[in-house]
Design an enzyme around this catalytic site. Structure first.
Site, PDB file in Angstrom:
ATOM      1  N   ASP A  14      53.418  47.574  81.059  1.00 13.04           N
ATOM      2  CA  ASP A  14      54.456  47.208  80.098  1.00 13.04           C
ATOM      3  C   ASP A  14      53.720  46.783  78.843  1.00 13.04           C
ATOM      4  O   ASP A  14      52.968  45.792  78.857  1.00 13.04           O
ATOM      5  CB  ASP A  14      55.303  46.054  80.648  1.00 13.04           C
ATOM      6  CG  ASP A  14      56.420  45.644  79.690  1.00 13.04           C
ATOM      7  OD1 ASP A  14      56.267  45.831  78.463  1.00 13.04           O
ATOM      8  OD2 ASP A  14      57.442  45.114  80.150  1.00 13.04           O
ATOM      9  N   VAL A  15      53.914  47.506  77.762  1.00 14.16           N
ATOM     10  CA  VAL A  15      53.099  47.273  76.562  1.00 14.16           C
ATOM     11  C   VAL A  15      53.449  45.963  75.851  1.00 14.16           C
ATOM     12  O   VAL A  15      52.736  45.566  74.930  1.00 14.16           O
ATOM     13  CB  VAL A  15      53.169  48.475  75.575  1.00 14.16           C
ATOM     14  CG1 VAL A  15      52.779  49.766  76.259  1.00 14.16           C
ATOM     15  CG2 VAL A  15      54.536  48.593  74.928  1.00 14.16           C
ATOM     16  N   TYR A  49      62.863  50.629  63.330  1.00 13.49           N
ATOM     17  CA  TYR A  49      62.114  51.738  63.940  1.00 13.49           C
ATOM     18  C   TYR A  49      61.205  52.430  62.921  1.00 13.49           C
ATOM     19  O   TYR A  49      60.004  52.598  63.154  1.00 13.49           O
ATOM     20  CB  TYR A  49      63.083  52.747  64.562  1.00 13.49           C
ATOM     21  CG  TYR A  49      62.376  53.945  65.167  1.00 13.49           C
ATOM     22  CD1 TYR A  49      61.711  53.838  66.384  1.00 13.49           C
ATOM     23  CD2 TYR A  49      62.364  55.185  64.518  1.00 13.49           C
ATOM     24  CE1 TYR A  49      61.046  54.932  66.941  1.00 13.49           C
ATOM     25  CE2 TYR A  49      61.716  56.276  65.067  1.00 13.49           C
ATOM     26  CZ  TYR A  49      61.060  56.146  66.279  1.00 13.49           C
ATOM     27  OH  TYR A  49      60.394  57.236  66.816  1.00 13.49           O
ATOM     28  N   ASN A  68      52.218  56.114  73.469  1.00 14.59           N
ATOM     29  CA  ASN A  68      53.501  56.803  73.318  1.00 14.59           C
ATOM     30  C   ASN A  68      54.709  55.878  73.471  1.00 14.59           C
ATOM     31  O   ASN A  68      55.745  56.087  72.846  1.00 14.59           O
ATOM     32  CB  ASN A  68      53.566  57.928  74.359  1.00 14.59           C
ATOM     33  CG  ASN A  68      54.948  58.529  74.484  1.00 14.59           C
ATOM     34  OD1 ASN A  68      55.351  59.362  73.670  1.00 14.59           O
ATOM     35  ND2 ASN A  68      55.699  58.107  75.488  1.00 14.59           N
ATOM     36  N   LYS A  81      56.948  52.347  62.743  1.00 14.50           N
ATOM     37  CA  LYS A  81      56.082  53.525  62.822  1.00 14.50           C
ATOM     38  C   LYS A  81      55.233  53.676  61.554  1.00 14.50           C
ATOM     39  O   LYS A  81      54.134  54.237  61.603  1.00 14.50           O
ATOM     40  CB  LYS A  81      56.916  54.777  63.086  1.00 14.50           C
ATOM     41  CG  LYS A  81      57.593  54.772  64.460  1.00 14.50           C
ATOM     42  CD  LYS A  81      56.584  54.902  65.593  1.00 14.50           C
ATOM     43  CE  LYS A  81      57.234  54.953  66.959  1.00 14.50           C
ATOM     44  NZ  LYS A  81      56.270  55.214  68.037  1.00 14.50           N
TER      45      LYS A  81
HETATM   46  N1  LIG Z   1      62.405  61.919  70.352  1.00 13.50           N
HETATM   47  C1  LIG Z   1      62.100  62.103  69.086  1.00 13.50           C
HETATM   48  O1  LIG Z   1      62.786  62.850  68.376  1.00 13.50           O
HETATM   49  C2  LIG Z   1      60.889  61.449  68.480  1.00 13.50           C
HETATM   50  C3  LIG Z   1      60.561  61.783  67.169  1.00 13.50           C
HETATM   51  C4  LIG Z   1      59.447  61.199  66.585  1.00 13.50           C
HETATM   52  C5  LIG Z   1      58.662  60.322  67.316  1.00 13.50           C
HETATM   53  N2  LIG Z   1      59.007  60.016  68.605  1.00 13.50           N
HETATM   54  C6  LIG Z   1      58.121  59.090  69.320  1.00 13.50           C
HETATM   55  O2  LIG Z   1      57.698  59.690  70.540  1.00 13.50           O
HETATM   56  C7  LIG Z   1      57.475  58.689  71.516  1.00 13.50           C
HETATM   57  C8  LIG Z   1      58.242  58.995  72.776  1.00 13.50           C
HETATM   58  O3  LIG Z   1      59.618  58.939  72.461  1.00 13.50           O
HETATM   59  P1  LIG Z   1      60.747  59.648  73.334  1.00 13.50           P
HETATM   60  O4  LIG Z   1      61.660  60.311  72.382  1.00 13.50           O
HETATM   61  O5  LIG Z   1      60.149  60.420  74.440  1.00 13.50           O
HETATM   62  O6  LIG Z   1      61.522  58.353  73.895  1.00 13.50           O
HETATM   63  P2  LIG Z   1      62.099  57.983  75.329  1.00 13.50           P
HETATM   64  O7  LIG Z   1      62.529  59.206  76.073  1.00 13.50           O
HETATM   65  O8  LIG Z   1      63.094  56.904  75.078  1.00 13.50           O
HETATM   66  O9  LIG Z   1      60.817  57.385  76.076  1.00 13.50           O
HETATM   67  C9  LIG Z   1      60.220  56.205  75.635  1.00 13.50           C
HETATM   68  C10 LIG Z   1      59.260  55.776  76.704  1.00 13.50           C
HETATM   69  O10 LIG Z   1      58.660  54.530  76.295  1.00 13.50           O
HETATM   70  C11 LIG Z   1      58.790  53.618  77.360  1.00 13.50           C
HETATM   71  N3  LIG Z   1      58.769  52.234  76.934  1.00 13.50           N
HETATM   72  C12 LIG Z   1      59.564  51.579  76.073  1.00 13.50           C
HETATM   73  N4  LIG Z   1      59.220  50.288  75.977  1.00 13.50           N
HETATM   74  C13 LIG Z   1      58.158  50.115  76.809  1.00 13.50           C
HETATM   75  C14 LIG Z   1      57.354  49.017  77.168  1.00 13.50           C
HETATM   76  N5  LIG Z   1      57.575  47.785  76.666  1.00 13.50           N
HETATM   77  N6  LIG Z   1      56.322  49.212  78.032  1.00 13.50           N
HETATM   78  C15 LIG Z   1      56.100  50.431  78.555  1.00 13.50           C
HETATM   79  N7  LIG Z   1      56.853  51.525  78.291  1.00 13.50           N
HETATM   80  C16 LIG Z   1      57.875  51.345  77.423  1.00 13.50           C
HETATM   81  C17 LIG Z   1      60.106  53.995  78.042  1.00 13.50           C
HETATM   82  O11 LIG Z   1      60.186  53.407  79.324  1.00 13.50           O
HETATM   83  P3  LIG Z   1      61.626  53.184  80.068  1.00 13.50           P
HETATM   84  O12 LIG Z   1      62.006  54.516  80.645  1.00 13.50           O
HETATM   85  O13 LIG Z   1      61.315  52.153  81.093  1.00 13.50           O
HETATM   86  O14 LIG Z   1      62.589  52.728  79.022  1.00 13.50           O
HETATM   87  C18 LIG Z   1      59.936  55.500  78.050  1.00 13.50           C
HETATM   88  O15 LIG Z   1      59.067  55.885  79.093  1.00 13.50           O
HETATM   89  C19 LIG Z   1      57.863  57.358  70.861  1.00 13.50           C
HETATM   90  O16 LIG Z   1      56.714  56.714  70.353  1.00 13.50           O
HETATM   91  C20 LIG Z   1      58.776  57.795  69.742  1.00 13.50           C
HETATM   92  O17 LIG Z   1      58.808  56.845  68.689  1.00 13.50           O
HETATM   93  C21 LIG Z   1      60.096  60.546  69.195  1.00 13.50           C
END
Ligand SMILES: NC(=O)c1ccc[n+]([C@@H]2O[C@H](COP(=O)([O-])OP(=O)(O)OC[C@H]3O[C@@H](n4cnc5c(N)ncnc54)[C@H](OP(=O)(O)O)[C@@H]3O)[C@@H](O)[C@H]2O)c1
Length: 243
Positions: A63-64, A167, A90, A171
């Protein structure tokens, strides 16, 4: 031989979304992947899914936002693997609705920064000694085009529509942190870059966007950069993204 054969990789937040696809991509390239997750059941299930595909994947609790959890994860990697070749920061949260900055909720902002900014720094600091033990450590910080000040400033900027104060600026901080760590590590083999995956269909984006595997490819590429690759930049699928 596979690109990443013999390498040990940790991806935080790898139980779903883009993180899961990064874990899959790195494992497909030959790495032994530590599937970081804060939820044990979700982490175990994700790692098992990758193993079912014949990949080398193991759940690692992390857990980060929890210092003890980060310390335990680093201790386990040190004991089991002795080093870390690739760290993909990530894990992140996006907790707000579309509200103007004047109405933003500071509690949400603090919670967002706790995971996206302070968590990322804490994990990086804890893993750095292990990355220094690898021959060519790589750190990839997940960012977004929405973090780019150049792409957000002014009426005509492509991302000026976005009203996610916590958010987006968390970033932007990640971008700055990427540069700071890259500079500190300039005289080492370690490269530190930020990745913009583009809009991908995940829980975080509300299901909007392209398949997360496509966004994950950007991060996988940065994690597998050769010795001649860049450090201290933000990259998307079409190359460098302006800060
Ligand atoms: N999706 C997009 O369009 C997009 C675009 C640009 C950048 N990003 C970036 O890409 C990355 C992944 O995003 P995603 O879209 O795949 O989001 P996601 O499906 O919501 O996944 C986020 C992940 O982070 C985990 N997480 C959150 N808080 C945490 C904590 N305190 N300790 C450990 N794990 C934690 C979540 O765990 P839980 O399952 O337990 O909640 C989940 O595994 C992020 O950094 C996001 O900002 C995403």
């Amino acid at each position: 031989m596979s690109e990443a054969a013999g390498k040990v990789a940790l991806v935080t937040g790898a139980n779903k979304g883009i993180g899961f696809e990064i874990a899959r991509g790195l494992a497909k390239a030959g790495a032994a992947v530590l599937v970081g997750a804060r939820n044990a059941q979700a982490g175990e299930e994700a790692a098992a899914k990758l193993r079912d595909e014949g990949l080398d994947a193991q759940f690692l609790p992390i857990d980060v936002t929890d210092a003890a959890s980060i310390e335990a994860a680093a201790g386990r990697i040190a004991a089991d693997r002795g080093r870390l070749d690739i760290l993909v920061n990530n894990a992140a949260v996006s907790l707000e609705r579309d509200v103007p900055p004047s109405g933003a909720d500071l509690a949400i902002m603090r919670e967002t920064y706790e995971a996206n900014v302070f968590g990322l720094v804490a994990v990086t600091q804890a893993m750095l000694p292990l990355l220094r033990r690898a021959p060519a450590g790589r750190i990839v910080n997940m960012s977004t085009g929405l973090a780019s000040l150049a792409l957000s400033s002014g009426r005509d900027a492509p991302f000026s529509f976005s009203r996610l104060l916590a958010y987006n600026t968390s970033k932007t901080a990640v971008n700055g942190i990427t540069v700071q760590f890259a500079n500190e590590l300039l005289d080492t083999p370690i490269k530190v870059n930020a990745a913009n995956p583009g809009l991908c269909a995940t829980a975080l984006s509300g299901g909007k966007g392209r398949p997360p595997g496509e966004g994950a490819a950007v991060a996988v590429g940065l994690a597998l950069l050769g010795a001649d690759g860049p450090t201290g930049g933000l990259y998307g699928e079409n190359g460098q993204v302006p800060w």
